[in-house]
Design an enzyme around this catalytic site. Structure first.
Site, mmCIF file in Angstrom:
data_model
loop_
_atom_site.group_PDB
_atom_site.id
_atom_site.type_symbol
_atom_site.label_atom_id
_atom_site.label_comp_id
_atom_site.label_asym_id
_atom_site.label_seq_id
_atom_site.Cartn_x
_atom_site.Cartn_y
_atom_site.Cartn_z
ATOM 1 N N SER A 113 0.836 -1.197 0.000
ATOM 2 C CA SER A 113 0.000 0.000 0.000
ATOM 3 C C SER A 113 0.868 1.242 0.000
ATOM 4 O O SER A 113 2.051 1.196 0.314
ATOM 5 C CB SER A 113 -0.873 0.009 1.248
ATOM 6 O OG SER A 113 -0.034 0.219 2.375
ATOM 7 N N LYS A 114 0.205 2.337 -0.339
ATOM 8 C CA LYS A 114 0.886 3.623 -0.422
ATOM 9 C C LYS A 114 1.517 4.029 0.904
ATOM 10 O O LYS A 114 2.498 4.749 0.930
ATOM 11 C CB LYS A 114 -0.154 4.692 -0.786
ATOM 12 C CG LYS A 114 -0.170 5.025 -2.264
ATOM 13 C CD LYS A 114 -0.957 6.277 -2.496
ATOM 14 C CE LYS A 114 -2.287 5.908 -3.133
ATOM 15 N NZ LYS A 114 -3.155 6.971 -3.478
#
Ligand code: GLU
Length: 482
Positions: A255-256
């Site tokens: 994920s970011k």
């Protein structure tokens, strides 16, 4: 039958590294099999429309060297297929499904759907309740026709068969089996006239004669719905291969939050596209146990869907950096010098010859992660130092240092071959004759020439800077200080 595969992203703003891996595996598989690789933009969810998203996506693919072989356009200058330009096709196919009684009209408002879900909130799976809602089955033919002719908004829903085992083979996972009771009567056409992912995806895969659907594991739950659609249309199914998830080092889904996931960010950070592609290719697959570096042609040659792992693949940034460094070391200095030029220009360092930049590259190649690091760690290669590290100065500057430097300056001025070996020998013999060690003078010289305490080999650095520049820096230093 020749292989035809596609990469079918929804344009949500940028190309995710997971998307690049999917695109790459499709591309490698197509090239390996002398097949065709297609790019299809799945943009039927208008609520997620993002300006310039397609352009960004195509540019990121181009950067990675992933080319598609077919699409609207002429002379090899293809654009991608775009679902929002094919709405009539999906409408027609929704009609076909309706004729086959595999899809039905439903007229529920969003509020009514919400209420239904609330009613069923105790159920583990809040499936559309065909028997209590407003649809063709409960309203009957006359009321359905009346609503349709009055222009009432409607959706098309898939009529999922009752209690049936839905089976398909996944090349990576083997036999997958789901009971249809676990599948919702999926919306196929929305009230805005746009198809949902499921309908458009299956219709296009069929019409585009896709032989292998290679996509991320997150789409695995959609596949049984697609199987029902293929069966309802009476179409042959493609082969399926669902790629393992990409994970953060702590094994959570990539994920970011743990760093960038956009391909364009890696490109602008300075990663080489070939190193990046090599790294991405090995996320979930490696044809050998003891090798990491593969050219694109080697990847194509050894690619096989059967060898892809089921388990998640960790996106290890340290490995990516290592990979980038392996490529950097092996790149010709002239290529790196070409990359350095615009970096320097953006910092207003201009007027350096390619020959000079190549020498700078050779000096720092083993010490940098990215070409763009060079002006940050060694701005003194492009301008005389404006200040000198104070602590370092205090540590190494002794009473007699200025005298030694003045002598050395004269020797350097007279030096006809300003090359590192000669500079080294000249400096060493002078300093040893004065009863000192080479290091006693190398530190002060480094300080004067570079302003810094660390760097590449001192005499190599002087050779690259050249006699005139070194002499001028020493003279200026002495003038200002003494
Ligand atoms: N549009 C889907 C996506 O955004 C495509 C999934 C598939 O390949 O079927 O990834």
């Amino acid at each position: 039958m020749s292989v035809r595969v596609r990469f079918a992203p929804s344009p949500t703003g940028f190309l995710h590294v997971g998307g690049l891996r999917t695109a790459l595996y499709n591309f490698l598989f197509a090239r390996h099999s002398n097949g065709t690789f297609i790019l299809r933009i799945e943009d039927t969810d208008r609520s997620r429309f993002v300006e310039n998203a397609v352009e960004n996506l195509v540019n990121s693919l181009k950067w990675a060297g992933i080319e598609f072989d077919e699409g609207p356009g002429v002379g090899g200058n293809y654009g991608p297929y775009t679902q929002s330009e094919r709405l009539d096709i999906y409408k027609k196919h929704a009609g076909l499904l309706h004729d086959k009684e595999a899809a039905y009209y439903a007229f529920d408002t969003p509020e009514e759907i919400d209420e239904m879900r609330k009613r069923k909130s105790g159920d583990s799976f809040q499936k559309y309740d065909r028997l209590s809602m407003k649809n063709e089955f409960t309203l009957g033919k006359d009321e359905t026709d009346r609503l349709l002719s009055s222009g009432a908004p409607f959706v098309f829903r898939l009529r999922v068969p009752d209690e049936k085992e839905i089976k398909f083979n996944d090349i990576i996972r083997g036999e997958v089996e789901v009971n249809s009771s676990e599948i919702d009567d999926q919306v196929l056409m929305k009230s805005d006239g746009y198809p949902t992912y499921h309908l458009a995806n299956v219709v296009d895969d069929h019409l585009m004669r896709i032989t292998h659907v290679i996509r991320g594991e997150e789409w695995l739950p959609s596949t049984p719905k697609h199987v029902i659609l293929y069966d309802s249309f009476g179409w042959e199914k493609p082969e399926f291969a669902h790629l393992p998830l990409l994970l953060n080092p702590d094994k959570s889904k990539l994920s970011k939050r743990q760093g960038s996931v956009a391909v364009e960010d890696f490109a602008s950070e300075g990663y080489f596209s070939d190193a990046f592609v090599n790294f991405i290719a090995l996320l979930g697959w490696n044809p050998s146990s003891d090798r990491e570096i593969y050219s694109i042609n080697e990847l194509i040659e050894s690619f096989s869907l059967e060898k892809i792992n089921k388990g998640g693949a960790v996106f290890d940034k340290a490995k990516l950096e290592w990979m980038n460094f392996q490529y950097l070391k092996d790149k010709p200095s002239s290529e790196l010098a070409d990359l350095l030029k615009p970096v320097l220009e953006s910092k207003r360092y201009i007027g350096f010859s390619s020959d000079y930049l190549e020498k700078v590259i050779n000096l720092f190649k083993e010490r940098i992660k990215f070409v763009k690091d060079i002006p940050d760690i060694a701005c003194y290669m492009f301008e005389a130092p404006k200040e000198y590290e104070k602590e370092y100065f205090e540590k190494y500057w002794k009473e007699n240092t200025a005298v030694l430097i003045k002598d050395l300056l004269q020797m350097y001025k007279g030096c006809t071959a300003f090359v590192h070996q000669a500079l080294y020998e000249m400096t060493k013999s002078y300093i040893e004759n004065s009863g000192l060690k080479l290091k006693d003078i190398v530190h002060p010289i480094r300080l004067i020439i570079t302003g810094q305490s660390t760097g590449a080999g001192m005499f190599e650095t002087m050779e690259v800077l050249g006699k005139e520049e070194c002499v001028s820096r020493i003279e200026q230093f002495l003038r200002n200080r003494f």
